[in-house]
Design a protein around this motif. Structure first.
Motif, PDB file in Angstrom:
ATOM      1  N   CYS A  17       0.844  -1.200   0.000  1.00  0.00           N
ATOM      2  CA  CYS A  17       0.000   0.000   0.000  1.00  0.00           C
ATOM      3  C   CYS A  17       0.872   1.241   0.000  1.00  0.00           C
ATOM      4  CB  CYS A  17      -0.890  -0.014   1.249  1.00  0.00           C
ATOM      5  SG  CYS A  17      -1.794   1.522   1.523  1.00  0.00           S
ATOM      6  N   ARG A  18       0.573   2.148  -0.906  1.00  0.00           N
ATOM      7  CA  ARG A  18       1.254   3.449  -0.916  1.00  0.00           C
ATOM      8  C   ARG A  18       0.231   4.542  -0.703  1.00  0.00           C
ATOM      9  NH1 ARG A  18       4.603   5.780  -6.034  1.00  0.00           N
ATOM     10  NH2 ARG A  18       2.578   6.606  -6.623  1.00  0.00           N
ATOM     11  N   ARG A  19       0.559   5.478   0.173  1.00  0.00           N
ATOM     12  CA  ARG A  19      -0.284   6.649   0.395  1.00  0.00           C
ATOM     13  C   ARG A  19       0.588   7.861   0.161  1.00  0.00           C
ATOM     14  NH1 ARG A  19      -5.669   6.521   0.375  1.00  0.00           N
ATOM     15  NH2 ARG A  19      -6.602   5.746   2.272  1.00  0.00           N
ATOM     16  N   GLY A  47      -1.712   1.930   8.695  1.00  0.00           N
ATOM     17  CA  GLY A  47      -2.377   1.634   7.426  1.00  0.00           C
ATOM     18  C   GLY A  47      -3.564   0.697   7.544  1.00  0.00           C
ATOM     19  N   SER A  50      -6.405   1.975   5.468  1.00  0.00           N
ATOM     20  CA  SER A  50      -6.005   1.871   4.055  1.00  0.00           C
ATOM     21  C   SER A  50      -6.150   0.430   3.578  1.00  0.00           C
ATOM     22  CB  SER A  50      -4.557   2.343   3.884  1.00  0.00           C
ATOM     23  OG  SER A  50      -4.420   3.675   4.328  1.00  0.00           O
ATOM     24  N   ARG A  53      -9.779  -0.386   2.967  1.00  0.00           N
ATOM     25  CA  ARG A  53     -10.258   0.203   1.713  1.00  0.00           C
ATOM     26  C   ARG A  53      -9.784  -0.594   0.499  1.00  0.00           C
ATOM     27  NH1 ARG A  53     -12.652   4.962   1.774  1.00  0.00           N
ATOM     28  NH2 ARG A  53     -11.878   5.553  -0.279  1.00  0.00           N
ATOM     29  N   SER A  59      -9.740   1.311  -2.923  1.00  0.00           N
ATOM     30  CA  SER A  59      -8.395   1.764  -3.295  1.00  0.00           C
ATOM     31  C   SER A  59      -7.697   0.613  -4.006  1.00  0.00           C
ATOM     32  CB  SER A  59      -7.533   2.107  -2.076  1.00  0.00           C
ATOM     33  OG  SER A  59      -8.142   3.025  -1.248  1.00  0.00           O
TER      34      SER A  59
END
Ligand SMILES: Nc1ncnc2c1ncn2[C@@H]1O[C@H](COP(=O)(O)OP(=O)(O)OP(=O)(O)O)[C@@H](O)[C@H]1O
Length: 196
Positions: A17-19, A47, A50, A53, A59
């Motif tokens: 996961c990248r935010r 995360g 995240s 999602r 996402s």
């Protein structure tokens, strides 16, 4: 449930996961079948939301693959209930669309609040209302983001029991929380172990 409960599944393979410009985690894999429950644990910002999602399909993962069989019911801090409408009307909007059973408003502690505009409800009452919507959705896969936040002790036990009953009926539950969540047979994913 739209997909028979016994066919529900969630499979994550090597998720990253990248935010923004930061990669939060890498190498997250798990497999949940009908009746399975997973708690994603970790400190603020690791995360958890995240990852929920990504599981929900809201996402795209930075890497890896997520596969789902079964409808998704997501409860997070944004209940899709009109803040201006009385609770009964806000829930009735979804009752006209959702396929599931009518929630037991007395059991949820909402029976005396039906004429109160949603925006006037307390944090815990909003969470109870979000659970009412979730029950009506009849989704096989429950994704619960900090489901016990703002709930008193009795309401917290009620949400744990509702979730256990959902899994006993063949549903799947994924709970993101740093608080303990009592559910028999639940497995745990400490997200900090996968920090990138
Ligand atoms: N749209 C975005 N763009 C950039 N960074 C973001 C975005 N959304 C979230 N983040 C960052 O990603 C990180 C993880 O956020 P996330 O909400 O998934 O964490 P969490 O583990 O659920 O935290 P908490 O326990 O506080 O709810 C945080 O540092 C957050 O600031």
């Amino acid at each position: 449930m739209q997909v028979p409960a016994h066919e529900a599944r969630v499979t994550a393979r090597d998720l990253a996961c990248r935010r923004g410009d930061r990669v939060l985690f890498r190498g997250v894999s798990f497999a949940l079948r009908s009746g399975g429950a997973l708690q994603i644990t970790g400190a603020n910002g690791t995360g958890k939301s995240s990852l929920l999602r990504i599981i929900a399909g809201l996402s795209r993962p930075f890497g890896g693959v997520i596969e789902r069989e079964g409808g998704i019911g997501l409860v997070d801090e944004r209940p899709a209930l009109d803040p201006e409408w009385p609770l009964a009307r806000a829930l009735a909007f979804w009752r006209a669309i959702d396929p599931g059973p009518s929630p037991d408003m007395a059991m949820l502690g909402l029976a005396g609040l039906l004429d109160v505009p949603f925006r006037y409800l307390s944090t815990g009452q909003r969470k109870r209302a979000a659970m009412a919507r979730l029950i009506g959705q009849d989704a096989a896969i429950w994704l619960l983001d900090e489901p016990l936040n703002g709930l008193d002790t009795a309401a917290a036990r009620m949400v744990e029991t509702l979730t256990a009953n959902h899994c006993a009926r063949g549903g799947i539950a994924v709970v993101a929380s740093h608080q303990p969540f009592a559910l028999p047979g639940m497995t745990h994913l400490p997200l900090a172990d996968f920090a990138a």
